[in-house]
Design a protein around this motif. Structure first.
Motif, PDB file in Angstrom:
ATOM      1  N   VAL A 133     -72.267 -12.186  87.115  1.00 24.90           N
ATOM      2  CA  VAL A 133     -71.526 -13.448  87.064  1.00 24.90           C
ATOM      3  C   VAL A 133     -71.446 -14.077  88.454  1.00 24.90           C
ATOM      4  CG1 VAL A 133     -69.235 -14.454  86.706  1.00 24.90           C
ATOM      5  CG2 VAL A 133     -70.190 -12.873  85.009  1.00 24.90           C
ATOM      6  N   ALA A 134     -71.163 -13.262  89.471  1.00 25.77           N
ATOM      7  CA  ALA A 134     -71.051 -13.793  90.830  1.00 25.77           C
ATOM      8  C   ALA A 134     -72.370 -14.396  91.298  1.00 25.77           C
ATOM      9  CB  ALA A 134     -70.616 -12.681  91.785  1.00 25.77           C
ATOM     10  N   LEU A 135     -73.486 -13.740  90.993  1.00 27.94           N
ATOM     11  CA  LEU A 135     -74.796 -14.251  91.401  1.00 27.94           C
ATOM     12  C   LEU A 135     -75.099 -15.592  90.737  1.00 27.94           C
ATOM     13  CD1 LEU A 135     -76.848 -10.923  91.322  1.00 27.94           C
ATOM     14  CD2 LEU A 135     -76.339 -12.293  93.352  1.00 27.94           C
ATOM     15  N   VAL A 136     -74.683 -15.745  89.474  1.00 28.72           N
ATOM     16  CA  VAL A 136     -74.945 -16.993  88.749  1.00 28.72           C
ATOM     17  C   VAL A 136     -74.000 -18.096  89.213  1.00 28.72           C
ATOM     18  CG1 VAL A 136     -74.903 -18.094  86.476  1.00 28.72           C
ATOM     19  CG2 VAL A 136     -75.912 -15.823  86.740  1.00 28.72           C
ATOM     20  N   VAL A 137     -72.720 -17.799  89.316  1.00 27.66           N
ATOM     21  CA  VAL A 137     -71.735 -18.808  89.704  1.00 27.66           C
ATOM     22  C   VAL A 137     -72.009 -19.342  91.109  1.00 27.66           C
ATOM     23  CG1 VAL A 137     -69.292 -19.147  90.264  1.00 27.66           C
ATOM     24  CG2 VAL A 137     -69.930 -17.985  88.151  1.00 27.66           C
ATOM     25  N   ARG A 138     -72.465 -18.450  92.009  1.00 26.73           N
ATOM     26  CA  ARG A 138     -72.722 -18.865  93.390  1.00 26.73           C
ATOM     27  C   ARG A 138     -74.086 -19.526  93.579  1.00 26.73           C
ATOM     28  NH1 ARG A 138     -70.462 -13.279  96.150  1.00 26.73           N
ATOM     29  NH2 ARG A 138     -68.262 -13.607  95.624  1.00 26.73           N
ATOM     30  N   GLY A 139     -74.871 -19.571  92.499  1.00 22.46           N
ATOM     31  CA  GLY A 139     -76.153 -20.250  92.574  1.00 22.46           C
ATOM     32  C   GLY A 139     -77.297 -19.396  93.081  1.00 22.46           C
ATOM     33  N   ARG A 140     -77.074 -18.124  93.341  1.00 21.51           N
ATOM     34  CA  ARG A 140     -78.161 -17.260  93.799  1.00 21.51           C
ATOM     35  C   ARG A 140     -79.161 -17.015  92.680  1.00 21.51           C
ATOM     36  NH1 ARG A 140     -77.450 -14.577  98.649  1.00 21.51           N
ATOM     37  NH2 ARG A 140     -75.427 -14.906  99.645  1.00 21.51           N
ATOM     38  N   CYS A 141     -78.668 -16.950  91.439  1.00 23.85           N
ATOM     39  CA  CYS A 141     -79.527 -16.816  90.267  1.00 23.85           C
ATOM     40  C   CYS A 141     -79.135 -17.882  89.256  1.00 23.85           C
ATOM     41  CB  CYS A 141     -79.393 -15.422  89.636  1.00 23.85           C
ATOM     42  SG  CYS A 141     -80.070 -14.092  90.654  1.00 23.85           S
ATOM     43  N   GLU A 142     -80.087 -18.254  88.419  1.00 24.60           N
ATOM     44  CA  GLU A 142     -79.825 -19.328  87.461  1.00 24.60           C
ATOM     45  C   GLU A 142     -79.324 -18.791  86.133  1.00 24.60           C
ATOM     46  OE1 GLU A 142     -82.017 -23.536  86.262  1.00 24.60           O
ATOM     47  OE2 GLU A 142     -83.186 -21.888  87.084  1.00 24.60           O
ATOM     48  N   VAL A 143     -79.768 -17.581  85.778  1.00 27.64           N
ATOM     49  CA  VAL A 143     -79.431 -16.966  84.498  1.00 27.64           C
ATOM     50  C   VAL A 143     -79.084 -15.500  84.746  1.00 27.64           C
ATOM     51  CG1 VAL A 143     -80.239 -16.496  82.148  1.00 27.64           C
ATOM     52  CG2 VAL A 143     -81.096 -18.490  83.372  1.00 27.64           C
ATOM     53  N   GLY A 144     -78.232 -14.933  83.888  1.00 24.11           N
ATOM     54  CA  GLY A 144     -77.897 -13.516  84.001  1.00 24.11           C
ATOM     55  C   GLY A 144     -77.845 -12.849  82.638  1.00 24.11           C
ATOM     56  N   VAL A 145     -78.182 -11.564  82.606  1.00 25.65           N
ATOM     57  CA  VAL A 145     -78.083 -10.755  81.381  1.00 25.65           C
ATOM     58  C   VAL A 145     -77.379  -9.469  81.760  1.00 25.65           C
ATOM     59  CG1 VAL A 145     -79.321  -9.699  79.464  1.00 25.65           C
ATOM     60  CG2 VAL A 145     -80.287 -11.717  80.575  1.00 25.65           C
TER      61      VAL A 145
END
Length: 298
Positions: A133-145
């Motif tokens: 969630v942190a990676l997606v919310v901060r924009g480092r990743c676009e999608v997460g599973v």
């Protein structure tokens, strides 16, 4: 403010300084310094504190870092949408995933390689759903599973339930556990286990089982989940693994057991509520379709 300035700023943050960023971007360091100085002048704030030869983010820089990544993501989404017209999805999608998300991520990457060869999937390993969630919310990743007993939550986060993945006991070759097809928690009494660190979905399941059984010693704790199966095969202990690892464990010669009743943890797909690049849309769509197919088969 120009896109190039934001790209330079984010590169300095992610590479830990001007020198490494200039090398990664293949630009002269004076050009990089001038671009950042111009950006600071336009914003009216210092983004970095210069400490000797090092650059440390200022409070304004820290506030801007995540937002700059998100702006760059939105730029990519607009550009990819324009390129996708008449040509199908193209571009790169950065995906954060826990190891429990082996399926569907690997299957989706294989499907996209066949159907949309212009899409490049770059995966980042995460220890937990919170890290995804942190990676997606901060924009480092676009999608997460990820897998998590609780529904992931975050500002501006869109969450899709994929399926309930089943967790299995993977034991060293030649092991015999229980008396039937399924094993119960009590059958684990006295068994040694290779576990992941606290904070992961697999560790949470192990801790719960250990409390209920009372005597399930830890043989080893490993941060890299990819070494759990080799350690199981070496006879160090058993392990808990999501069903996506079953084929690999079977092929390697490990003994794989299901719980009766099954032990399951919900699996989730997450992304921001803003526009997605065409590549991210393709990945998300394929992931949802694959999860629905898996649910139907089971």
């Amino acid at each position: 403010m120009e896109r190039r300035q934001l790209e330079y700023f984010v590169a300095i943050v992610e590479h830990g300084g001007f020198t490494h960023a200039a090398r990664a971007l293949r630009v002269a360091q004076p050009s990089l310094s001038r671009a950042i100085a111009k950006l600071e002048h336009e914003l009216g704030v210092e983004l970095f504190h210069r400490v000797g030869r090092n650059a440390v983010l200022s409070s304004a820089g820290e506030l801007m870092a995540d937002r700059a990544r998100l702006v760059l993501r939105d730029f990519d989404a607009l550009r990819a949408a324009a390129r996708a017209v008449g040509a199908g999805p193209v571009g790169r999608v950065d995906v954060a995933a826990t190891s429990s998300a082996l399926e569907p991520v690997i299957g989706v990457i294989a499907e996209l390689a066949r159907r949309h060869p212009g899409v490049l999937v770059s995966t980042s390993s995460a220890r937990s759903a919170a890290e995804v969630v942190a990676l997606v919310v901060r924009g480092r990743c676009e999608v997460g599973v990820c897998g998590s007993a609780e529904r992931p939550a975050g500002p501006g986060l869109v969450v899709h339930h994929l399926r309930d993945e089943e967790f299995l006991v993977v034991a060293p070759p030649g092991s015999e556990i229980g008396t039937g097809e399924g094993i119960r928690p009590g059958d684990l009494k006295g068994m040694r286990f290779v576990v992941t660190p606290p904070g992961t979905a697999v560790r949470a399941l192990f801790d719960r089982l250990a409390v209920s059984v009372g005597d399930v010693p830890i043989a080893a704790e490993v941060a890299d989940r990819s070494v759990v199966l080799p350690m199981v095969l070496a006879g160090i202990g058993a392990g808990l693994m999501p069903d996506g690892w079953r084929d690999a464990a079977d092929r390697a010669g490990a003994r794989v057991y299901r719980f009766a009743p099954p032990e399951r943890i919900p699996q989730w797909l997450v992304h921001r509520s803003g526009p997605l690049t065409a590549a991210a849309q393709a990945f998300a769509g394929a992931t949802l379709s694959r999860a629905a197919a898996l649910v139907t088969r089971t």
